[in-house]
Design an enzyme around this catalytic site. Structure first.
Site, PDB file in Angstrom:
ATOM      1  CE  LYS A 159      -4.683   0.510  -7.256  1.00  0.00           C
ATOM      2  NZ  LYS A 159      -3.772  -0.285  -8.459  1.00  0.00           N
ATOM      3  CB  SER A 194      -1.385   2.887  -8.913  1.00  0.00           C
ATOM      4  OG  SER A 194      -1.764   1.999  -9.629  1.00  0.00           O
TER       5      SER A 194
END
Length: 381
Positions: A170, A238
């Site tokens: 992330k 992500s």
């Protein structure tokens, strides 16, 4: 002899427990609470959570923040000493039949683990250096991510990149505020559009994973987000607004660690490549018939994790589609729903992790697939 990966006097990393739980409402973390209350895992041993939330998957997807808060509150209430430090990687958007869920990774007391000299799941979590707005989409971000991935490998007790099967990250994306902040410091950003910065952050991160694992050489600035021949087969990247560095969850296998679980990976060559999903499950150690059906899994599959991308050619297996031309529904949502349907048909379970924006993650128009299986269910080795 295993390396001393965490300063623990030469000890193996602790074995890993992996469980998937449903998310029944935006702020539902009851699945995590039950696992702790039932003694399946201990709160202070939770390493990371990787999950799907039900928002729009965009820059302003608040469901990621709500899920993050709910899960951290459970960890805090059950005695985790630093719940704010646990990587919670949320991918927004459960389009089509995809179902909100979370996969929880926790260490296990070795005395409770199933003994095995065969490869079993080990997990390393790490944070990169701060990624500045001007780093996104540029070699500086590739280098920072690569350093973080190497650290995660050490923490997992893995020294051979071939034993790494899944790297979930992330990373920050660009917002108007961070673009302005960079400009005020005399810096420019690779792009000035916030929405497309999600794809750019993901792709740059994937190249960092690929560099760390020796899949590619260090790319030039001109190759980032452009040279689609460069990719990682294990990166699942992500991005969001909730952090300012790369949060890395690395999953691989270590011999002798013990435990019930094993990881594997493969790639989907295109959006319909169900065989790529089956290949990842086989790579994780399940013996399957030549033409498998989800009933052959026998409850042994914990989850699959995959990235997807609308093929830039606008075709799948020679047939034209209009995802990239559709001005009503963004292609992110369309390809996620399509691949989610394929994955759910393979596994028989709509609670699968399917994330979009997969440039440099698997082959163009396809994407990487990781699988985690429970080998204790039938005493397979």
């Amino acid at each position: 002899m295993p390396i001393d990966v965490a300063g623990r006097g030469g000890r193996m990393p602790d074995p890993i427990e992996v469980r998937k739980v449903p998310i029944e409402s935006v702020t539902d973390a009851s699945g995590l609470a039950r696992l702790i209350d039932d003694g399946v895992i201990e709160a202070h041993r939770v390493l990371a959570v990787v999950g799907k939330t039900e928002g729009n998957g965009g820059v302003n997807d608040y469901t990621r923040i709500l899920a993050d808060r709910a899960f951290r509150e459970v960890l805090a209430s059950r005695g985790h000493p630093a719940p704010e430090s646990v990587p919670l990687v949320w991918s927004g958007g459960t389009d089509g039949v995809l179902s909100p869920h979370a996969t929880i990774f926790a260490t296990l007391d070795p005395a409770r683990a199933v003994p095995s000299d065969e490869p079993r799941v080990s997990v390393g979590v790490a944070m990169s250096e701060v990624i500045l707005p001007e780093d996104i989409g540029r070699p500086a971000m590739v280098e920072k991510v690569a350093a973080g991935v190497r650290e995660a490998m050490k923490l997992a007790g893995i020294d051979d990149p071939r034993d790494v099967h899944y790297v979930q990250t992330k990373t920050p994306l660009l917002t108007l505020a961070t673009i302005t902040e960079a400009r005020e410091r005399g810096q420019d950003t690779a792009i000035e559009e916030t929405g497309p910065s999600m794809d750019l952050s993901n792709s740059t991160t994937a190249l960092g994973v690929a560099v760390a694992l020796g899949e590619i050489a260090m790319p030039s600035a001109e190759q980032i987000h452009k040279d689609l021949s460069l990719y990682s087969s294990v990166a699942s990247c992500s991005s969001g607004v909730e952090l300012d560095r790369a949060q890395i969850v690395l999953v691989g296998n270590v011999r002798g660690i013990g435990g019930r679980y094993r990881a594997g990976h493969a790639v989907m060559r295109d959006a319909l490549d169900a065989d790529g999903i089956w290949a990842a499950i086989r790579d994780a150690g399940l013996a399957l018939p030549e033409r498998p059906h989800h009933s052959d899994l026998g409850g042994r599959l914990v989850n699959v994790f995959m990235k997807c991308e609308a093929d830039p050619s606008g075709r799948v297996r020679g047939r034209r589609n209009i995802m990239l031309d559709d001005s009503d529904v963004h292609w992110h949502r369309q390809i996620k729903a399509a691949v989610g349907g394929v994955a759910a048909a393979v596994t028989g379970d709509p609670a699968v992790f399917v994330s979009v924006a997969a440039v440099h993650q698997g082959p163009s128009g396809g994407g990487p697939v990781a699988a985690i299986v429970d080998l204790a269910a039938d005493n397979q080795g």
